[in-house]
Design a protein around this motif. Structure first.
Motif, mmCIF file in Angstrom:
data_model
loop_
_atom_site.group_PDB
_atom_site.id
_atom_site.type_symbol
_atom_site.label_atom_id
_atom_site.label_comp_id
_atom_site.label_asym_id
_atom_site.label_seq_id
_atom_site.Cartn_x
_atom_site.Cartn_y
_atom_site.Cartn_z
ATOM 1 N N GLY A 171 59.763 73.920 57.440
ATOM 2 C CA GLY A 171 58.531 74.604 57.054
ATOM 3 C C GLY A 171 58.509 76.091 57.336
ATOM 4 O O GLY A 171 57.522 76.768 57.045
ATOM 5 N N PHE A 172 59.590 76.628 57.898
ATOM 6 C CA PHE A 172 59.644 78.061 58.195
ATOM 7 C C PHE A 172 59.733 78.889 56.922
ATOM 8 O O PHE A 172 60.407 78.515 55.962
ATOM 9 C CB PHE A 172 60.873 78.408 59.040
ATOM 10 C CG PHE A 172 60.756 78.070 60.486
ATOM 11 C CD1 PHE A 172 59.921 78.795 61.324
ATOM 12 C CD2 PHE A 172 61.502 77.040 61.038
ATOM 13 C CE1 PHE A 172 59.825 78.503 62.679
ATOM 14 C CE2 PHE A 172 61.423 76.734 62.389
ATOM 15 C CZ PHE A 172 60.580 77.465 63.209
ATOM 16 N N GLU A 173 59.073 80.030 56.935
ATOM 17 C CA GLU A 173 59.296 81.089 55.961
ATOM 18 C C GLU A 173 60.386 81.973 56.558
ATOM 19 O O GLU A 173 60.439 82.164 57.773
ATOM 20 C CB GLU A 173 58.026 81.917 55.752
ATOM 21 C CG GLU A 173 56.871 81.136 55.165
ATOM 22 C CD GLU A 173 57.119 80.720 53.727
ATOM 23 O OE1 GLU A 173 57.848 81.444 53.000
ATOM 24 O OE2 GLU A 173 56.601 79.664 53.336
ATOM 25 N N THR A 174 61.272 82.494 55.719
ATOM 26 C CA THR A 174 62.340 83.359 56.213
ATOM 27 C C THR A 174 62.404 84.640 55.400
ATOM 28 O O THR A 174 62.034 84.667 54.225
ATOM 29 C CB THR A 174 63.723 82.666 56.142
ATOM 30 O OG1 THR A 174 64.020 82.357 54.780
ATOM 31 C CG2 THR A 174 63.759 81.416 57.006
ATOM 32 N N CYS A 175 62.896 85.683 56.059
ATOM 33 C CA CYS A 175 63.137 86.949 55.373
ATOM 34 C C CYS A 175 64.310 87.637 56.064
ATOM 35 O O CYS A 175 64.333 87.755 57.289
ATOM 36 C CB CYS A 175 61.898 87.842 55.412
ATOM 37 S SG CYS A 175 62.084 89.354 54.423
ATOM 38 N N LEU A 176 65.281 88.048 55.264
ATOM 39 C CA LEU A 176 66.393 88.842 55.767
ATOM 40 C C LEU A 176 65.960 90.299 55.702
ATOM 41 O O LEU A 176 65.404 90.740 54.696
ATOM 42 C CB LEU A 176 67.625 88.631 54.888
ATOM 43 C CG LEU A 176 68.102 87.186 54.803
ATOM 44 C CD1 LEU A 176 69.084 87.023 53.656
ATOM 45 C CD2 LEU A 176 68.724 86.763 56.117
ATOM 46 N N ILE A 177 66.188 91.020 56.782
ATOM 47 C CA ILE A 177 65.799 92.430 56.827
ATOM 48 C C ILE A 177 67.023 93.215 57.297
ATOM 49 O O ILE A 177 67.487 93.035 58.411
ATOM 50 C CB ILE A 177 64.533 92.654 57.691
ATOM 51 C CG1 ILE A 177 64.164 94.119 57.746
ATOM 52 C CG2 ILE A 177 64.634 92.025 59.030
ATOM 53 C CD1 ILE A 177 62.805 94.387 58.371
ATOM 54 N N SER A 178 67.545 94.031 56.382
ATOM 55 C CA SER A 178 68.830 94.683 56.627
ATOM 56 C C SER A 178 68.777 96.162 56.267
ATOM 57 O O SER A 178 68.089 96.558 55.329
ATOM 58 C CB SER A 178 69.907 93.989 55.782
ATOM 59 O OG SER A 178 71.142 94.657 55.893
ATOM 60 N N ASN A 179 69.554 96.946 56.995
ATOM 61 C CA ASN A 179 69.704 98.364 56.663
ATOM 62 C C ASN A 179 70.749 98.574 55.565
ATOM 63 O O ASN A 179 70.923 99.682 55.085
ATOM 64 C CB ASN A 179 70.081 99.176 57.904
ATOM 65 C CG ASN A 179 68.891 99.391 58.816
ATOM 66 O OD1 ASN A 179 67.749 99.159 58.427
ATOM 67 N ND2 ASN A 179 69.156 99.810 60.033
ATOM 68 N N ASN A 180 71.432 97.499 55.181
ATOM 69 C CA ASN A 180 72.404 97.587 54.088
ATOM 70 C C ASN A 180 71.696 97.758 52.752
ATOM 71 O O ASN A 180 70.495 97.553 52.640
ATOM 72 C CB ASN A 180 73.274 96.328 54.050
ATOM 73 C CG ASN A 180 74.378 96.381 55.073
ATOM 74 O OD1 ASN A 180 75.166 97.316 55.086
ATOM 75 N ND2 ASN A 180 74.433 95.386 55.936
ATOM 76 N N GLN A 181 72.478 98.061 51.742
ATOM 77 C CA GLN A 181 71.958 98.316 50.397
ATOM 78 C C GLN A 181 71.855 97.010 49.596
ATOM 79 O O GLN A 181 72.407 95.988 49.970
ATOM 80 C CB GLN A 181 72.843 99.323 49.676
ATOM 81 C CG GLN A 181 72.959 100.663 50.396
ATOM 82 C CD GLN A 181 71.612 101.309 50.660
ATOM 83 O OE1 GLN A 181 70.803 101.476 49.756
ATOM 84 N NE2 GLN A 181 71.356 101.677 51.906
ATOM 85 N N GLU A 182 71.167 97.099 48.474
ATOM 86 C CA GLU A 182 70.887 95.922 47.642
ATOM 87 C C GLU A 182 72.136 95.125 47.245
ATOM 88 O O GLU A 182 72.099 93.885 47.299
ATOM 89 C CB GLU A 182 70.104 96.338 46.394
ATOM 90 C CG GLU A 182 69.673 95.155 45.561
ATOM 91 C CD GLU A 182 68.780 95.551 44.394
ATOM 92 O OE1 GLU A 182 68.142 94.643 43.836
ATOM 93 O OE2 GLU A 182 68.729 96.744 44.037
ATOM 94 N N PRO A 183 73.261 95.753 46.861
ATOM 95 C CA PRO A 183 74.426 94.949 46.468
ATOM 96 C C PRO A 183 74.940 94.031 47.579
ATOM 97 O O PRO A 183 75.546 93.005 47.295
ATOM 98 C CB PRO A 183 75.483 95.993 46.093
ATOM 99 C CG PRO A 183 74.697 97.204 45.708
ATOM 100 C CD PRO A 183 73.480 97.188 46.609
ATOM 101 N N ARG A 184 74.703 94.373 48.816
ATOM 102 C CA ARG A 184 75.092 93.518 49.938
ATOM 103 C C ARG A 184 74.020 92.470 50.222
ATOM 104 O O ARG A 184 74.314 91.296 50.454
ATOM 105 C CB ARG A 184 75.321 94.376 51.199
ATOM 106 C CG ARG A 184 75.392 93.600 52.507
ATOM 107 C CD ARG A 184 76.634 92.754 52.582
ATOM 108 N NE ARG A 184 76.749 92.087 53.874
ATOM 109 C CZ ARG A 184 77.115 90.822 54.018
ATOM 110 N NH1 ARG A 184 77.402 90.076 52.968
ATOM 111 N NH2 ARG A 184 77.206 90.291 55.207
ATOM 112 N N VAL A 185 72.773 92.875 50.231
ATOM 113 C CA VAL A 185 71.685 92.019 50.724
ATOM 114 C C VAL A 185 71.184 91.028 49.674
ATOM 115 O O VAL A 185 70.944 89.861 49.992
ATOM 116 C CB VAL A 185 70.525 92.893 51.258
ATOM 117 C CG1 VAL A 185 69.386 92.030 51.772
ATOM 118 C CG2 VAL A 185 71.032 93.833 52.350
ATOM 119 N N ALA A 186 71.035 91.456 48.425
ATOM 120 C CA ALA A 186 70.454 90.583 47.394
ATOM 121 C C ALA A 186 71.250 89.293 47.176
ATOM 122 O O ALA A 186 70.668 88.205 47.193
ATOM 123 C CB ALA A 186 70.287 91.346 46.088
#
Length: 166
Positions: free
Chosen positions: A60-75
């Motif tokens: 039931g957890f909501e999750t969010c990745l929060i990174s200083n990297n750019q979109e091509p890495r994180v998305a």
């Protein structure tokens, strides 16, 4: 003196956190750093990371990745985890920690941040009032600017561990 950088918890790995206990405490949103928190720096998702996020979502957890990297890495990583994500987050700025909570529908009392760096991950979470869990880096290979910060982190961690004994 260094207290603003101290995590609320310090554990070996993101994979060893007692997520059931967090749920029982009322935590509903989990923010994660990616590199050296969930996978080695720059590496794609692993079966273990995908399985962890599937388990968290099933709980039931909501999750969010929060990174200083750019979109091509994180998305692509976020999509593989079936998770919300924020890239180019400028941690330790408060802005994207707050945005992540808003997107998850949580607040500081129902959110936990998990990361491997004191001066970005933990400090940013603490600045927002979010409970922070520091994990050991998964792999020693890191970018040079992170390697340099690790030397300073060792000093802070020394005093943090000393404070736990008092």
């Amino acid at each position: 003196m260094f207290g603003r950088f101290y995590p609320d918890e310090y554990v070996d790995s993101s994979y060893g956190i007692d997520y059931e206990a967090l749920w029982a405490r009322g935590i509903r949103g989990l923010l994660f750093d990616i590199d050296n928190t969930l996978v080695p720096h720059g590496k794609p998702e692993t079966k273990d990371a995908v399985a962890l996020f599937a388990r968290l979502h099933d709980m039931g957890f909501e999750t969010c990745l929060i990174s200083n990297n750019q979109e091509p890495r994180v998305a692509p990583f976020g999509k593989a985890m079936n998770s919300r994500y924020l890239y180019n987050a400028h941690k330790p700025s408060r802005k994207n920690y707050r945005r992540a909570m808003e997107e998850m529908g949580t607040d500081v009392s129902t959110t936990v941040f998990v990361g491997d760096q004191l001066f970005t991950d933990v400090y940013g979470a603490k600045r927002c009032g979010i409970y922070s869990i520091l994990v050991n880096p998964i792999h020693p290979k890191e970018e040079i600017q992170i390697v340099l910060k690790r030397y300073l982190e060792r000093v802070v961690l020394h005093f943090y561990k000393k404070s736990l004994k008092n």
